[in-house]
Write an enzyme that holds these catalytic residues in place. Structure first.
Site, mmCIF file in Angstrom:
data_model
loop_
_atom_site.group_PDB
_atom_site.id
_atom_site.type_symbol
_atom_site.label_atom_id
_atom_site.label_comp_id
_atom_site.label_asym_id
_atom_site.label_seq_id
_atom_site.Cartn_x
_atom_site.Cartn_y
_atom_site.Cartn_z
ATOM 1 N N TRP A 119 -25.554 -26.956 43.551
ATOM 2 C CA TRP A 119 -24.888 -28.046 42.835
ATOM 3 C C TRP A 119 -23.551 -27.590 42.260
ATOM 4 O O TRP A 119 -22.590 -28.353 42.240
ATOM 5 C CB TRP A 119 -25.800 -28.630 41.760
ATOM 6 C CG TRP A 119 -27.074 -29.175 42.345
ATOM 7 C CD1 TRP A 119 -28.334 -28.717 42.135
ATOM 8 C CD2 TRP A 119 -27.196 -30.247 43.287
ATOM 9 N NE1 TRP A 119 -29.235 -29.451 42.878
ATOM 10 C CE2 TRP A 119 -28.565 -30.381 43.581
ATOM 11 C CE3 TRP A 119 -26.281 -31.109 43.915
ATOM 12 C CZ2 TRP A 119 -29.048 -31.347 44.478
ATOM 13 C CZ3 TRP A 119 -26.766 -32.075 44.804
ATOM 14 C CH2 TRP A 119 -28.130 -32.182 45.071
ATOM 15 N N ASP A 186 -23.032 -29.909 33.993
ATOM 16 C CA ASP A 186 -23.976 -30.708 34.757
ATOM 17 C C ASP A 186 -25.363 -30.349 34.220
ATOM 18 O O ASP A 186 -25.853 -29.245 34.436
ATOM 19 C CB ASP A 186 -23.851 -30.345 36.249
ATOM 20 C CG ASP A 186 -24.891 -31.048 37.120
ATOM 21 O OD1 ASP A 186 -25.740 -31.785 36.586
ATOM 22 O OD2 ASP A 186 -24.836 -30.857 38.364
ATOM 23 N N LYS A 210 -34.219 -36.680 37.183
ATOM 24 C CA LYS A 210 -34.968 -35.436 37.000
ATOM 25 C C LYS A 210 -35.782 -35.480 35.701
ATOM 26 O O LYS A 210 -36.908 -35.051 35.660
ATOM 27 C CB LYS A 210 -34.026 -34.232 36.976
ATOM 28 C CG LYS A 210 -33.033 -34.154 38.137
ATOM 29 C CD LYS A 210 -33.653 -33.663 39.421
ATOM 30 C CE LYS A 210 -32.793 -33.913 40.651
ATOM 31 N NZ LYS A 210 -31.421 -33.464 40.591
HETATM 32 C C1 LIG Z 1 -30.200 -33.435 41.600
HETATM 33 C C2 LIG Z 1 -28.984 -32.785 41.078
HETATM 34 C C3 LIG Z 1 -27.688 -33.259 41.388
HETATM 35 C C4 LIG Z 1 -27.447 -34.413 42.326
HETATM 36 O O1 LIG Z 1 -27.807 -35.595 41.760
HETATM 37 P P1 LIG Z 1 -27.572 -36.999 42.526
HETATM 38 O O2 LIG Z 1 -27.999 -37.965 41.494
HETATM 39 O O3 LIG Z 1 -28.454 -36.969 43.732
HETATM 40 O O4 LIG Z 1 -26.150 -37.094 42.893
HETATM 41 C C5 LIG Z 1 -26.616 -32.617 40.809
HETATM 42 N N1 LIG Z 1 -26.768 -31.575 39.983
HETATM 43 C C6 LIG Z 1 -28.004 -31.083 39.670
HETATM 44 C C7 LIG Z 1 -28.118 -29.926 38.729
HETATM 45 C C8 LIG Z 1 -29.135 -31.677 40.204
HETATM 46 O O5 LIG Z 1 -30.363 -31.211 39.898
#
Ligand SMILES: *Cc1c(COP(=O)(O)O)cnc(C)c1O
Length: 374
Positions: A119, A186, A210
């Site tokens: 990511w 993030d 998540k």
């Molecule tokens: C799942 C995830 C993403 C991507 O998320 P989307 O909603 O599918 O764009 C980005 N960063 C992290 C840390 C993730 O776990």
């Protein structure tokens, strides 16, 4: 496992069947059962209006209340100050990979990035479309099994970007690095899982699926003072300032996803908030890592001090036993522990809504499996 057509069973029995399942999915992932119950009621009859939550206008006062409460709960649970604004936006975390630099980084400026997994790599790639992205540290050399410790951030870097929890590799920043730079994070896979000084970040983003709600909505927490500094023209829908001005209702928000986030945040508050859930998350992770470390069959893939409390990654010393272990656990109600293809083995995600009893079941099965192959 017995196959039953559960749709035709009474709700009580359906719940019993569901409760025998232990959902370790990485995302979309487990949410509190009470949230599913309330959300399904709202689909049929929202707040006794006789209307479904799916068929009301987003500008109605009944939905306005949902949006207001969701934003207020984020502020309260993260203890945000008045400079930090809360937005629920479309597009998932991946959209933020570009929306952040579009709003914060001019072409000639540099943003600093920590490279701790897939990511982070994706965030770096998108930032390069808008300015310079300097990677100040990386654990790529060891397939991302640790969090880099010694690195310097250039003083003039517009911001430092962190992926606080690496969902795929199972590592997590246990200490947020101290820097005088602006910080962007993030937090998709550990948002609301632990207490951090959230006000020390100028921008936080997280896809909901998540640890916060269903897929289809993204939380953005932004310090309004860092906005409006770049020279480029920003498309209306991409400019955070427009979303702030319109109270996160610039256009039709993903109403149902926001509603379910609100229910989950209410649930979190009722559990005692982030500090209380962090304590439980620590217990869950400690329990599973202990079983892995004591086992002659399994090995954790991440450097001990950098292990994620959310995504526990482990492999078997004898890879030929992995399929049988997966089958063994699946037959006993364990769902979603197959590892990501980039790591292999297993990944058990222990998000907020996963009860400790599910971890206890997994630990018990690890011990039983050990005996069965001894
Ligand atoms: C799942 C995830 C993403 C991507 O998320 P989307 O909603 O599918 O764009 C980005 N960063 C992290 C840390 C993730 O776990």
């Amino acid at each position: 496992m017995v196959q039953i057509d559960s749709v035709h069973l009474p709700p009580k029995i359906q719940l019993l069947i569901m409760s025998a399942i232990h959902n370790f999915n990485a995302g979309p992932s487990i949410l509190p059962k009470s949230v599913f119950e309330e959300a399904s009621k709202a689909i049929l009859n929202f707040n006794n209006t006789g209307l479904s939550i799916l068929e009301i206008g987003h500008r109605t006062s009944i939905f306005q209340q949902v949006m207001d409460e969701a934003r207020a709960l984020v502020k309260e649970l993260m203890q945000l100050d008045d400079d930090h604004e809360v937005l629920f936006l479309h597009g998932g975390a991946s959209t933020q990979f570009m929306q952040v630099p579009m709003n914060l980084l001019d072409d000639k400026e540099t943003a600093a990035f920590t490279d701790t997994g897939v990511w982070s790599t994706k965030a770096i790639k998108e930032a390069k479309l808008f300015g310079k992205a300097e990677v100040v540290c990386s654990s790529k050399d060891s397939n991302y099994t640790y969090i880099p410790k010694d690195f310097a951030v250039p003083n003039d870097a517009k911001y430092l970007h962190l992926t606080t929890n690496n969902t795929i590799y199972g590592s997590q920043w246990q200490k947020i690095p101290k820097t005088s730079n602006s910080m962007v994070a993030d937090m998709s896979s550990d948002i609301f899982s632990r207490v951090l000084d959230f006000n020390s970040f100028d921008l936080i983003y997280a896809g909901a699926q998540k640890n916060m709600g269903p897929a289809g909505v993204n939380l953005v927490v932004v310090n309004k003072n860092v906005l409006g500094k770049v020279k480029r023209a920003i498309p209306t829908i991409m400019d955070y300032r427009n979303h702030i001005k319109e109270g996160s209702m610039l256009n039709t928000p993903p109403v149902f996803a926001v509603y379910v986030c609100m229910l989950t945040l209410r649930w979190l508050k009722a559990q005692g908030g982030v500090a209380a859930i962090e304590k439980l998350n620590n217990e869950k992770a400690a329990l599973l890592y202990k079983a892995i470390d004591e086992s002659p069959l399994f090995t954790g893939t991440v450097n001990k001090e950098d292990r994620s409390k959310m995504n526990v990654c482990f492999v078997m010393n004898d890879a030929s036993l992995e399929e049988p272990f997966l089958k063994f656990t699946k037959e006993r109600g364990i769902v979603g522990i197959k590892g990501h293809r980039l790591v292999g083995g297993f990944r058990a995600s222990l998000y907020n809504a996963l009860p400790i009893s599910s971890v206890e079941v997994l630990v018990k099965l690890i011990k039983e499996f050990e005996k069965s192959v001894a």
